[in-house]
Design an enzyme around this catalytic site. Structure first.
Site, mmCIF file in Angstrom:
data_model
loop_
_atom_site.group_PDB
_atom_site.id
_atom_site.type_symbol
_atom_site.label_atom_id
_atom_site.label_comp_id
_atom_site.label_asym_id
_atom_site.label_seq_id
_atom_site.Cartn_x
_atom_site.Cartn_y
_atom_site.Cartn_z
ATOM 1 C CB SER A 86 -1.119 0.001 1.312
ATOM 2 O OG SER A 86 -1.833 -0.925 1.168
ATOM 3 C CD GLU A 87 2.148 3.845 3.533
ATOM 4 O OE1 GLU A 87 2.599 5.149 2.715
ATOM 5 O OE2 GLU A 87 1.223 4.310 4.349
ATOM 6 N N GLY A 88 4.237 1.476 -0.785
ATOM 7 C CA GLY A 88 5.266 1.521 -1.904
ATOM 8 C C GLY A 88 6.580 1.792 -1.344
ATOM 9 N NE ARG A 133 -2.930 2.547 3.601
ATOM 10 C CZ ARG A 133 -1.878 2.915 3.681
ATOM 11 N NH1 ARG A 133 -0.820 3.395 3.282
ATOM 12 N NH2 ARG A 133 -1.297 2.323 5.002
#
Length: 150
Positions: free
Chosen positions: A14-16, A138
């Protein structure tokens, strides 16, 4: 309770990953897996040096601990692992203050099986006052994870 390995992978996806500082969608200097601060509580600056993936992995585990503790403390009802993972991911993204005052938390504490909880995740899709496609995606994933698991 601690974030599961699946929960950790969900959060990382989700954050990368970005090894060099950048401005996130709200204009906040960010690095690594969405870090806006380092484990020593120093805020990320856009002029900071890049970090390695190994440093980022270590930092993530340290930075996540307070989020796990906050969710464990704030959630007074009995929840399962995938619900906990979804709430940690959410709190990591919106912050402890926002989570602690959210209708999402109130509903989880009143009845963690309430069907409207998934709708509460989906309300948090704004960054810098604008609807974000990335946050919408997300929140849909977090809502699904909370309700259905992996």
């Amino acid at each position: 309770m601690r974030l599961s390995e699946k929960g950790l992978n969900h959060l990382k996806k989700s954050e990368g990953w970005r090894n060099a500082p950048y401005f996130d969608s709200a204009g906040i200097p960010t690095i690594g897996y969405g870090f806006t601060f380092y484990p020593n509580n120093k805020r990320v600056k856009i002029t900071d040096d890049p970090i390695t993936l190994a440093e980022g992995e270590t930092m993530l585990k340290l930075i996540l601990r307070p989020f796990e503790k906050w969710v464990s403390k704030l959630v007074t009802s009995s929840i399962n692992q995938h619900q906990f993972d979804a709430l940690v991911s959410f709190t990591y993204n919106v912050g402890q203050g926002n989570f602690s005052e959210s209708t999402l938390l109130k509903k989880v504490n009143e009845n963690p099986s309430d069907n409207t909880i998934q709708d509460e995740f989906k309300r948090w899709v704004y960054a810098g006052g604008k609807k974000s496609k990335g946050l919408k995606k997300r929140r849909n994933k977090e809502a699904y994870l909370y309700v259905n698991g992996y």
